[in-house]
Design a protein around this motif. Structure first.
Motif, PDB file in Angstrom:
ATOM      1  N   VAL A 124       3.679   4.679 -11.281  1.00  0.00           N
ATOM      2  CA  VAL A 124       2.386   4.242 -10.753  1.00  0.00           C
ATOM      3  C   VAL A 124       1.384   4.350 -11.893  1.00  0.00           C
ATOM      4  O   VAL A 124       1.172   5.437 -12.445  1.00  0.00           O
ATOM      5  CB  VAL A 124       1.951   5.114  -9.559  1.00  0.00           C
ATOM      6  N   MET A 125       0.788   3.214 -12.259  1.00  0.00           N
ATOM      7  CA  MET A 125      -0.042   3.158 -13.470  1.00  0.00           C
ATOM      8  C   MET A 125      -1.416   2.578 -13.178  1.00  0.00           C
ATOM      9  O   MET A 125      -1.604   1.835 -12.211  1.00  0.00           O
ATOM     10  CB  MET A 125       0.676   2.301 -14.532  1.00  0.00           C
ATOM     11  N   THR A 126      -2.351   2.892 -14.034  1.00  0.00           N
ATOM     12  CA  THR A 126      -3.719   2.411 -13.866  1.00  0.00           C
ATOM     13  C   THR A 126      -3.950   1.062 -14.534  1.00  0.00           C
ATOM     14  O   THR A 126      -5.084   0.594 -14.610  1.00  0.00           O
ATOM     15  CB  THR A 126      -4.727   3.430 -14.441  1.00  0.00           C
ATOM     16  N   CYS A 127      -2.916   0.410 -14.996  1.00  0.00           N
ATOM     17  CA  CYS A 127      -3.039  -0.836 -15.770  1.00  0.00           C
ATOM     18  C   CYS A 127      -3.610  -1.978 -14.924  1.00  0.00           C
ATOM     19  O   CYS A 127      -3.329  -2.095 -13.736  1.00  0.00           O
ATOM     20  CB  CYS A 127      -1.687  -1.231 -16.333  1.00  0.00           C
ATOM     21  N   ASP A 128      -4.379  -2.836 -15.582  1.00  0.00           N
ATOM     22  CA  ASP A 128      -5.060  -3.965 -14.949  1.00  0.00           C
ATOM     23  C   ASP A 128      -4.130  -5.179 -14.953  1.00  0.00           C
ATOM     24  O   ASP A 128      -3.888  -5.785 -15.997  1.00  0.00           O
ATOM     25  CB  ASP A 128      -6.348  -4.273 -15.721  1.00  0.00           C
ATOM     26  N   ILE A 129      -3.586  -5.537 -13.789  1.00  0.00           N
ATOM     27  CA  ILE A 129      -2.666  -6.670 -13.695  1.00  0.00           C
ATOM     28  C   ILE A 129      -3.117  -7.617 -12.595  1.00  0.00           C
ATOM     29  O   ILE A 129      -3.968  -7.280 -11.769  1.00  0.00           O
ATOM     30  CB  ILE A 129      -1.224  -6.206 -13.415  1.00  0.00           C
ATOM     31  N   ASP A 130      -2.522  -8.828 -12.587  1.00  0.00           N
ATOM     32  CA  ASP A 130      -2.847  -9.815 -11.570  1.00  0.00           C
ATOM     33  C   ASP A 130      -1.656 -10.742 -11.403  1.00  0.00           C
ATOM     34  O   ASP A 130      -0.625 -10.576 -12.063  1.00  0.00           O
ATOM     35  CB  ASP A 130      -4.110 -10.596 -11.968  1.00  0.00           C
ATOM     36  N   PHE A 131      -1.794 -11.759 -10.542  1.00  0.00           N
ATOM     37  CA  PHE A 131      -0.715 -12.717 -10.328  1.00  0.00           C
ATOM     38  C   PHE A 131      -0.316 -13.335 -11.667  1.00  0.00           C
ATOM     39  O   PHE A 131      -1.153 -13.796 -12.426  1.00  0.00           O
ATOM     40  CB  PHE A 131      -1.156 -13.802  -9.353  1.00  0.00           C
ATOM     41  N   GLY A 132       0.976 -13.370 -11.938  1.00  0.00           N
ATOM     42  CA  GLY A 132       1.494 -13.856 -13.219  1.00  0.00           C
ATOM     43  C   GLY A 132       1.898 -12.734 -14.150  1.00  0.00           C
ATOM     44  O   GLY A 132       2.632 -12.945 -15.116  1.00  0.00           O
TER      45      GLY A 132
ATOM     46  N   ALA B 120      -3.361   2.791  -4.040  1.00  0.00           N
ATOM     47  CA  ALA B 120      -2.936   4.184  -3.916  1.00  0.00           C
ATOM     48  C   ALA B 120      -4.179   5.060  -3.941  1.00  0.00           C
ATOM     49  O   ALA B 120      -4.945   5.032  -4.898  1.00  0.00           O
ATOM     50  CB  ALA B 120      -1.989   4.566  -5.048  1.00  0.00           C
ATOM     51  N   GLU B 121      -4.380   5.796  -2.863  1.00  0.00           N
ATOM     52  CA  GLU B 121      -5.572   6.646  -2.726  1.00  0.00           C
ATOM     53  C   GLU B 121      -6.842   5.835  -2.943  1.00  0.00           C
ATOM     54  O   GLU B 121      -7.807   6.296  -3.558  1.00  0.00           O
ATOM     55  CB  GLU B 121      -5.499   7.826  -3.707  1.00  0.00           C
ATOM     56  N   GLY B 122      -6.845   4.620  -2.431  1.00  0.00           N
ATOM     57  CA  GLY B 122      -8.034   3.777  -2.503  1.00  0.00           C
ATOM     58  C   GLY B 122      -8.254   3.088  -3.830  1.00  0.00           C
ATOM     59  O   GLY B 122      -9.257   2.379  -4.001  1.00  0.00           O
ATOM     60  N   GLU B 123      -7.349   3.252  -4.788  1.00  0.00           N
ATOM     61  CA  GLU B 123      -7.504   2.629  -6.104  1.00  0.00           C
ATOM     62  C   GLU B 123      -6.439   1.571  -6.323  1.00  0.00           C
ATOM     63  O   GLU B 123      -5.315   1.679  -5.837  1.00  0.00           O
ATOM     64  CB  GLU B 123      -7.376   3.696  -7.202  1.00  0.00           C
ATOM     65  N   ARG B 124      -6.805   0.532  -7.089  1.00  0.00           N
ATOM     66  CA  ARG B 124      -5.825  -0.471  -7.486  1.00  0.00           C
ATOM     67  C   ARG B 124      -4.925   0.119  -8.566  1.00  0.00           C
ATOM     68  O   ARG B 124      -5.400   0.695  -9.537  1.00  0.00           O
ATOM     69  CB  ARG B 124      -6.521  -1.716  -8.030  1.00  0.00           C
ATOM     70  N   VAL B 125      -3.637  -0.035  -8.390  1.00  0.00           N
ATOM     71  CA  VAL B 125      -2.686   0.465  -9.369  1.00  0.00           C
ATOM     72  C   VAL B 125      -1.612  -0.597  -9.623  1.00  0.00           C
ATOM     73  O   VAL B 125      -1.454  -1.546  -8.863  1.00  0.00           O
ATOM     74  CB  VAL B 125      -2.009   1.776  -8.897  1.00  0.00           C
TER      75      VAL B 125
ATOM     76  N   ALA C 216       0.857  -1.183   0.000  1.00  0.00           N
ATOM     77  CA  ALA C 216       0.000   0.000   0.000  1.00  0.00           C
ATOM     78  C   ALA C 216       0.892   1.231   0.000  1.00  0.00           C
ATOM     79  O   ALA C 216       1.830   1.328   0.781  1.00  0.00           O
ATOM     80  CB  ALA C 216      -0.894   0.004   1.240  1.00  0.00           C
ATOM     81  N   LEU C 217       0.614   2.153  -0.902  1.00  0.00           N
ATOM     82  CA  LEU C 217       1.422   3.355  -1.021  1.00  0.00           C
ATOM     83  C   LEU C 217       0.554   4.591  -0.834  1.00  0.00           C
ATOM     84  O   LEU C 217      -0.620   4.612  -1.176  1.00  0.00           O
ATOM     85  CB  LEU C 217       2.069   3.443  -2.413  1.00  0.00           C
ATOM     86  N   SER C 218       1.162   5.619  -0.296  1.00  0.00           N
ATOM     87  CA  SER C 218       0.521   6.925  -0.267  1.00  0.00           C
ATOM     88  C   SER C 218       1.233   7.776  -1.299  1.00  0.00           C
ATOM     89  O   SER C 218       2.401   8.114  -1.139  1.00  0.00           O
ATOM     90  CB  SER C 218       0.639   7.556   1.124  1.00  0.00           C
ATOM     91  N   ILE C 219       0.546   8.094  -2.392  1.00  0.00           N
ATOM     92  CA  ILE C 219       1.161   8.792  -3.513  1.00  0.00           C
ATOM     93  C   ILE C 219       0.569  10.194  -3.629  1.00  0.00           C
ATOM     94  O   ILE C 219      -0.636  10.390  -3.535  1.00  0.00           O
ATOM     95  CB  ILE C 219       0.904   8.039  -4.835  1.00  0.00           C
TER      96      ILE C 219
END
Length: 271
Positions: free
Chosen positions: A182-190, A216-221, A8-11
């Motif tokens: 820090v990006m808005t891209c949709d990623i997962d395990f793998g 970051a700020e409550g959003e998945r990044v 978890a980051l505070s950006i």
């Protein structure tokens, strides 16, 4: 492999940045869908799951450093047991190559505290036993920088979509902090090691490598390293044989993960 780096980051983002609409993931199931992206492949990690990697030369694959470590022991995986499957799609790849040598960024520490330093240095370069000289597989060029607000895209394999790559054509660089994008891209395990592309001048160039997912700020990044001069450094390590582990298994004994020796499929191992 991302679960070890879920943080978890505070950006603090630049004022006035407006996020454009991201596109949805699109699975590249057919040859036509995947055309031009064949140099992105799946890395089978000695029975420890998989990551994503991308060719930046006929015999060099760029990926995340943490992919080269066993998540249970914390030890480096024998690179001779890692296989790159270029353009793997529904059980078949454009080319299969074992890894001959591998180096990680000299400042990367797998067992260190989770920090911006760890993500920024989460890079590895793999040298294949044989170059891939297939007309349909063209290595990608690398660009050194991406800026806040830039449009980027990502091609990745991941849990629940492990048998074919998926592409997100548009996501955004939301901010930069201490060499981490820090990006808005949709990623997962793998998705670890997945190439992040810029599309300046209509040409796809790798500008980052996926390291982790975070909040970051409550959003998945998605978090990725800012490449800067790291690729030149990794190439120099290979050229000077620095940081290379001695293989512990002969090529004759290796088989593809989850299959008999003479088959071409590879089963997904849940991480």
């Amino acid at each position: 492999m991302l679960h070890r780096l879920l943080i978890a980051l505070s950006i603090v983002f630049a004022a006035g940045f407006a996020q454009a609409q991201d596109t949805m993931l699109r699975r590249l199931d057919t040859g036509e869908d995947g055309k031009g992206w064949e140099a992105v492949g799946r890395l089978e990690l000695a029975g420890n799951g998989f990551c994503t990697g991308a060719l930046i030369a006929p015999d060099l694959v760029l990926t995340a450093a943490h992919c080269l470590f066993d998540p249970d022991s914390g030890e480096r995986i024998d690179q001779s047991q890692i296989e790159f499957q270029a353009g793997l799609r529904n059980g078949r790849a454009e080319a299969y190559r074992w890894v001959r040598r591998a180096v990680v960024h000299p400042s990367y520490r797998y067992d260190g505290p989770v920090s911006a330093d760890r993500v920024r240095n989460d890079l590895a370069l793999l040298e294949l036993e044989q170059p891939i000289r297939n007309g349909s597989v063209t290595p990608f060029k690398v660009a050194r920088d991406a800026r806040t607000g830039d449009r980027v895209g990502v091609v990745s394999y991941a849990r629940d979509r492990a048998e074919a790559p998926s592409m997100q054509e548009i996501c955004r660089v939301k901010g930069r902090q201490q060499g981490v994008l820090v990006m808005t891209c949709d990623i997962d395990f793998g998705s670890s090691g997945s190439p992040v592309f810029s599309f300046a001048d209509g040409q796809a160039r790798i500008v980052s490598v996926i390291s982790a997912k975070a909040q970051a700020e409550g959003e998945r990044v998605a978090l990725g390293s800012q490449l800067d001069g790291s690729i030149d450094l990794l190439r120099s390590q290979l050229e000077n044989n620095v940081g290379i582990l001695k293989p512990t298994i002969s090529q004759a004994r290796r088989v593809r993960v989850g299959d008999a020796r003479d088959t071409t499929g590879a089963k997904f191992l849940k991480q």
